[in-house]
Scaffold this active site. Structure first.
Site, PDB file in Angstrom:
ATOM      1  N   VAL A  17      25.068   7.022   1.261  1.00 59.93           N
ATOM      2  CA  VAL A  17      25.104   7.509   2.738  1.00 59.93           C
ATOM      3  C   VAL A  17      24.714   8.642   2.866  1.00 59.93           C
ATOM      4  CG1 VAL A  17      27.248   7.822   4.242  1.00 59.93           C
ATOM      5  CG2 VAL A  17      26.882   5.891   3.739  1.00 59.93           C
TER       6      VAL A  17
ATOM      7  N   GLY B 211      23.146 -18.603   3.314  1.00 63.40           N
ATOM      8  CA  GLY B 211      22.376 -17.812   1.869  1.00 63.40           C
ATOM      9  C   GLY B 211      24.002 -18.176   0.956  1.00 63.40           C
TER      10      GLY B 211
ATOM     11  N   HIS C 172      22.221 -16.470   9.192  1.00 59.31           N
ATOM     12  CA  HIS C 172      20.606 -17.110   8.232  1.00 59.31           C
ATOM     13  C   HIS C 172      22.260 -17.163   6.900  1.00 59.31           C
ATOM     14  CE1 HIS C 172      17.500 -15.559  10.768  1.00 59.31           C
ATOM     15  NE2 HIS C 172      18.332 -13.903  10.506  1.00 59.31           N
TER      16      HIS C 172
ATOM     17  N   GLY D 162      26.891  -9.645  -0.067  1.00 57.56           N
ATOM     18  CA  GLY D 162      27.757  -9.435  -1.110  1.00 57.56           C
ATOM     19  C   GLY D 162      27.508  -7.511  -0.520  1.00 57.56           C
TER      20      GLY D 162
ATOM     21  N   GLU E 245      30.239   4.842   9.103  1.00 52.58           N
ATOM     22  CA  GLU E 245      28.331   5.398   9.261  1.00 52.58           C
ATOM     23  C   GLU E 245      27.915   3.933   8.862  1.00 52.58           C
ATOM     24  OE1 GLU E 245      25.654   7.161   8.886  1.00 52.58           O
ATOM     25  OE2 GLU E 245      24.773   4.918   9.078  1.00 52.58           O
TER      26      GLU E 245
ATOM     27  N   CYS F 246      29.672  -2.633   0.595  1.00 53.87           N
ATOM     28  CA  CYS F 246      30.880  -2.873   2.023  1.00 53.87           C
ATOM     29  C   CYS F 246      31.194  -3.807   2.280  1.00 53.87           C
ATOM     30  CB  CYS F 246      29.724  -1.988   3.206  1.00 53.87           C
ATOM     31  SG  CYS F 246      29.187  -0.247   2.898  1.00 53.87           S
TER      32      CYS F 246
HETATM   33  P1  NAD Z   1      27.736   5.821  -3.627  1.00 51.56           P
HETATM   34  O1  NAD Z   1      28.806   5.402  -4.923  1.00 51.56           O
HETATM   35  O2  NAD Z   1      26.264   5.363  -2.945  1.00 51.56           O
HETATM   36  O3  NAD Z   1      27.556   7.676  -3.157  1.00 51.56           O
HETATM   37  C1  NAD Z   1      28.915   8.789  -3.263  1.00 51.56           C
HETATM   38  C2  NAD Z   1      28.342   9.837  -4.686  1.00 51.56           C
HETATM   39  O4  NAD Z   1      29.755  10.630  -4.073  1.00 51.56           O
HETATM   40  C3  NAD Z   1      28.227  10.156  -5.616  1.00 51.56           C
HETATM   41  O5  NAD Z   1      26.722   9.795  -6.287  1.00 51.56           O
HETATM   42  C4  NAD Z   1      29.141  10.347  -6.507  1.00 51.56           C
HETATM   43  O6  NAD Z   1      28.604  11.076  -7.756  1.00 51.56           O
HETATM   44  C5  NAD Z   1      29.603  11.312  -4.686  1.00 51.56           C
HETATM   45  N1  NAD Z   1      30.513  12.066  -5.297  1.00 51.56           N
HETATM   46  C6  NAD Z   1      32.099  11.352  -5.981  1.00 51.56           C
HETATM   47  N2  NAD Z   1      33.388  12.328  -5.588  1.00 51.56           N
HETATM   48  C7  NAD Z   1      32.372  13.240  -5.461  1.00 51.56           C
HETATM   49  C8  NAD Z   1      33.041  14.545  -4.920  1.00 51.56           C
HETATM   50  N3  NAD Z   1      34.258  15.142  -5.304  1.00 51.56           N
HETATM   51  N4  NAD Z   1      32.283  16.080  -5.277  1.00 51.56           N
HETATM   52  C9  NAD Z   1      30.769  14.981  -4.903  1.00 51.56           C
HETATM   53  N5  NAD Z   1      30.211  14.842  -4.753  1.00 51.56           N
HETATM   54  C10 NAD Z   1      31.228  13.662  -5.517  1.00 51.56           C
HETATM   55  O7  NAD Z   1      28.553   5.411  -2.431  1.00 51.56           O
HETATM   56  P2  NAD Z   1      27.634   5.050  -0.900  1.00 51.56           P
HETATM   57  O8  NAD Z   1      27.463   3.146  -1.050  1.00 51.56           O
HETATM   58  O9  NAD Z   1      27.328   5.775   0.050  1.00 51.56           O
HETATM   59  O10 NAD Z   1      29.402   5.297   0.533  1.00 51.56           O
HETATM   60  C11 NAD Z   1      29.243   5.722   0.097  1.00 51.56           C
HETATM   61  C12 NAD Z   1      30.799   5.783   2.077  1.00 51.56           C
HETATM   62  O11 NAD Z   1      30.012   4.887   2.597  1.00 51.56           O
HETATM   63  C13 NAD Z   1      31.833   4.946   0.953  1.00 51.56           C
HETATM   64  O12 NAD Z   1      32.862   4.545   1.769  1.00 51.56           O
HETATM   65  C14 NAD Z   1      31.343   3.280   1.956  1.00 51.56           C
HETATM   66  O13 NAD Z   1      31.496   2.380   2.285  1.00 51.56           O
HETATM   67  C15 NAD Z   1      30.539   3.855   3.509  1.00 51.56           C
HETATM   68  N6  NAD Z   1      29.298   3.366   3.231  1.00 51.56           N
HETATM   69  C16 NAD Z   1      28.583   2.755   3.248  1.00 51.56           C
HETATM   70  C17 NAD Z   1      27.511   1.918   3.561  1.00 51.56           C
HETATM   71  C18 NAD Z   1      26.272   1.729   2.420  1.00 51.56           C
HETATM   72  O14 NAD Z   1      25.218   0.581   3.103  1.00 51.56           O
HETATM   73  N7  NAD Z   1      26.344   2.091   0.838  1.00 51.56           N
HETATM   74  C19 NAD Z   1      27.044   1.737   4.884  1.00 51.56           C
HETATM   75  C20 NAD Z   1      28.347   2.506   5.681  1.00 51.56           C
HETATM   76  C21 NAD Z   1      29.149   2.958   4.817  1.00 51.56           C
END
Ligand code: NAD
Length: 431
Positions: A13, A255, A253, A259, A150, A262
């Protein structure tokens, strides 16, 4: 007006938001505690796979509007607006683990040097934004907290950033509202709908949306299972259902279960959130359980067909939780491979881009550079992810490679009749 923005957390994100906001003309620093990630990004190498991401990363690094740093304190002091996009994984009891989020909030608190807008992009339970706001306001510095959940889909994240269905902004001050209008001006110009609401509403919109989509997937999966039992065709059913404007054809769909990083964790957090307040969340609980069972259904099917799984070689094609991503978090393939290993199977695995991530969970299975290599001497083939390259498998070649003749196509990618004509025992989902 262009803003100076810091984004804390440069995962899926945070990184997409960083390149996207820089592309809108803002000056963006992505900060992460992971030095390897930061160094990789500064070299122009994305540490995650996402279509189009590399080009946007290069373009915005070259423009000088985008940079990455491990210096959280300096990046906070330097910014007018701070986005938080750190992970919010599950605690053991299913509730959201907010330790990364509160660490980021404390970092902001310790480095406040004037008015700032703090935008929480991470998915957080209702009440979290207000808790962060209270924590930041404790020593009297003016700060506004904004909830901006997001909705990007991995695999289509760049497209979703630049063309979202809607933007949700929970905001309670005119000053912060005007800052958010500046940040998203480019999307406002293409008439992206914006929902302005309070913090709690914004937080819950995210969970409600994910829970609804996950329920829709679970519904069609159970219908597919029923189709298998009664001889009906799930594709015709999904198509006919989707023609009803109230239902829509999306997310119908069948499947191997949903997973990713999220849906599973957000459903667990939503159930915990409701139950904490005495609200019955039985539907959400049932979706979680049904989905866990769905992931293991293929193992039962295989056992029925082979009598025993002990010492059988199974080719698993597709490890990512869906196509076009390298993310294997809570991927159905994780549960399936784990179950097969416990039953004594040997696994030959292939995925176009997710093998490195899968290796961290399962270092000892056989990884193959090519899908046909994975099929060598296999008793059965399981297709777990809907990668395009698996849609056109040469079934004669598959037959020559394999020892057995079983195909379990969890995504209905192959032509069932052709598979049967080639001599396979073919099991799809609800066909
Ligand atoms: P992620 O685990 O891929 O990335 C999180 C990042 O934050 C990591 O690189 C980690 O090193 C960094 N981090 C952690 N603590 C930190 C700190 N104190 N200072 C600086 N950096 C720090 O997570 P993501 O998949 O990007 O998800 C982030 C959030 O967005 C979650 O709450 C998730 O539920 C939400 N979200 C994710 C998606 C998705 O498709 N991945 C979609 C919508 C919402």
């Amino acid at each position: 007006m262009a803003k100076k923005i810091t984004i804390i957390g440069t995962g899926y994100v945070g990184l997409i938001s960083a390149v996207g906001l820089a592309d809108f003309g803002h000056n963006v620093t992505g900060v992460d505690i992971n030095k390897i990630v930061v160094d990789t990004l500064n070299r122009g190498e994305p540490h995650i796979y996402e279509t189009g991401l590399r080009d946007y990363l290069h373009k915005n690094l070259d423009s000088g509007r985008l940079t990455f740093s491990t210096d959280v304190a300096a990046s906070i002091r330097d910014a007018e607006v701070i986005f938080i996009s750190v992970g919010t994984p599950s605690n053991g009891d299913g509730s959201a683990d907010l330790s990364q989020l509160f660490q980021a909030a404390d970092d902001i608190k310790n480095n406040l040097n004037g008015y700032k807008v703090v935008v929480i992009k991470s998915t957080v339970p209702v009440g979290t934004n207000r808790k962060v706001a209270d924590r930041l306001a404790a020593d009297g510095t003016a700060v506004d907290v904004v909830s901006n959940p997001e909705f990007l889909r991995e695999g289509k994240a760049i497209q979703d950033f630049f063309h979202p269905d809607r933007i949700i902004i929970g905001v309670e001050s005119e000053r912060a509202k005007s800052v958010m209008q500046d940040i998203y001006r480019s999307l406002y110009l293409i008439q992206t709908p914006v929902v302005w609401c309070n913090l709690e509403t914004a937080e819950l919109i995210k969970y409600a949306s994910n829970a609804f989509l996950a329920s829709k997937i679970t519904f069609i999966n159970q219908m597919a299972n029923l189709c298998d039992a009664v001889g009906a065709d799930i594709h015709a059913i999904a198509k006919a259902m989707g023609m009803d404007g109230r239902i829509s054809p999306k997310f119908l769909h069948p499947g191997p279960g949903f997973g990713g990083s999220c849906f599973p964790k957000d459903l667990r957090a939503l159930a915990a959130m409701g139950e904490e307040r005495g609200v019955r969340m039985s539907l959400v609980r049932e979706v979680i359980q049904a989905n866990n069972a769905q992931k293991l259904l293929v193992i039962e099917k295989l056992k029925d067909l082979l009598n025993t799984l002990n010492r059988k070689t199974v080719a698993v094609l597709g490890l990512a939780f869906k196509a076009e991503t390298d993310d294997v978090r809570e991927s159905p393939a994780v549960s399936i491979v784990d179950g097969l290993l416990r039953a004594g199977c040997r696994i030959n695995a292939h995925d176009p881009i997710a093998m490195d991530n899968f290796k961290k969970k399962f270092p000892d299975i056989t990884y193959c550079d090519h899908e046909y290599m994975a099929l060598q001497e296999a008793d059965a083939l399981i297709i777990c992810t809907e990668w395009n390259e698996y849609r056109n498998l040469d079934l004669n070649r598959v037959k020559q490679c394999m020892k057995g003749n079983l195909i379990l196509d969890m995504r209905n990618l192959l032509n069932r009749e052709q598979a049967k004509q080639t001599g396979f025992i073919y099991r799809g989902m609800g066909r």
